[in-house]
Design an enzyme around this catalytic site. Structure first.
Site, mmCIF file in Angstrom:
data_model
loop_
_atom_site.group_PDB
_atom_site.id
_atom_site.type_symbol
_atom_site.label_atom_id
_atom_site.label_comp_id
_atom_site.label_asym_id
_atom_site.label_seq_id
_atom_site.Cartn_x
_atom_site.Cartn_y
_atom_site.Cartn_z
ATOM 1 N N ARG A 21 0.832 -1.199 0.000
ATOM 2 C CA ARG A 21 0.000 0.000 0.000
ATOM 3 C C ARG A 21 0.869 1.253 0.000
ATOM 4 N NH1 ARG A 21 -5.343 -0.642 1.665
ATOM 5 N NH2 ARG A 21 -5.317 1.421 2.593
ATOM 6 N N GLU A 43 -6.915 7.161 -23.340
ATOM 7 C CA GLU A 43 -8.315 7.026 -23.734
ATOM 8 C C GLU A 43 -8.804 8.243 -24.516
ATOM 9 O OE1 GLU A 43 -10.140 4.286 -23.325
ATOM 10 O OE2 GLU A 43 -8.457 3.297 -22.322
ATOM 11 N N GLU A 84 -16.777 7.100 -17.473
ATOM 12 C CA GLU A 84 -15.663 6.774 -18.373
ATOM 13 C C GLU A 84 -14.493 6.176 -17.583
ATOM 14 O OE1 GLU A 84 -14.077 5.900 -21.753
ATOM 15 O OE2 GLU A 84 -15.904 7.109 -21.835
ATOM 16 N N GLU A 91 -12.604 -2.431 -18.497
ATOM 17 C CA GLU A 91 -11.919 -2.937 -19.688
ATOM 18 C C GLU A 91 -10.514 -3.436 -19.354
ATOM 19 O OE1 GLU A 91 -12.033 0.062 -22.709
ATOM 20 O OE2 GLU A 91 -14.107 -0.400 -23.241
ATOM 21 N N LYS A 110 -17.509 -5.766 -21.009
ATOM 22 C CA LYS A 110 -17.028 -4.576 -21.711
ATOM 23 C C LYS A 110 -18.175 -3.830 -22.392
ATOM 24 C CE LYS A 110 -12.532 -4.995 -23.189
ATOM 25 N NZ LYS A 110 -11.507 -5.445 -24.114
ATOM 26 N N ASP A 111 -19.109 -4.571 -22.989
ATOM 27 C CA ASP A 111 -20.241 -3.924 -23.654
ATOM 28 C C ASP A 111 -21.152 -3.221 -22.647
ATOM 29 O OD1 ASP A 111 -19.277 -4.824 -26.053
ATOM 30 O OD2 ASP A 111 -20.763 -6.435 -26.282
#
Length: 155
Positions: A21, A43, A84, A91, A110-111
């Site tokens: 940690r 992204e 997002e 993902e 994922k979808d």
């Protein structure tokens, strides 16, 4: 990235060796900021959401939104940005688990995560239409008073 012995591209040297940690608050903050940097760099959709959020900010400032309207706009924009983040997390974890193999549940996860972002964008659009409509109409000289219209109609 798929197997344990591969390093995450763009990560600091000691990032891939981390097994415990965060030792201090500042270390945790540094790692959090690095996570934000990674999602912005990796992204494309996040960059698009950030750009659109900035444009919404500029339009809101131009039209002179009031405090309550800013609250709704902030909720809408940050809902999309947060979704997002979650989509990217899902993902990455799915890719880590299934590596390069196809699995129908991986596709489902994922979808559904991408669908969550789409639902958040729909929520954002509805909120923005409701909030910005009177300001935009007033900006173009269209003045409406729906309450007065209903009152006059009921007579």
């Amino acid at each position: 990235m798929a197997s344990k012995d591969k390093k995450l591209e763009g990560a600091p040297k000691d990032y891939n060796k981390k097994v415990q940690r965060n030792s201090t608050f500042f270390r945790a903050m540094r790692n959090s900021l690095h996570g934000i940097w990674l999602i912005l760099v990796r992204e494309r959709n996040m960059r698009i959401h950030i750009l659109l959020g900035f444009l919404i900010l500029l339009v809101g400032l131009h039209l002179g939104l009031n405090r309550a309207d800013w609250l709704w706009v902030a909720v809408a924009v940050f809902t999309v940005i947060s979704s997002e983040f979650l989509n990217t997390i899902i993902e990455a974890v799915v890719d880590l688990v299934v590596e390069k193999r196809y699995h129908p549940l991986a596709g489902l996860a994922k979808d559904v995560a991408a669908g969550g972002v789409l639902v958040a964008v729909g929520f954002e659009i509805i909120i923005l239409l409701i909030v910005f409509q009177p300001y935009v109409w007033r900006h173009f000289g269209i003045v409406t008073n729906f309450s007065q219209f209903i009152h006059d109609f009921s007579k």
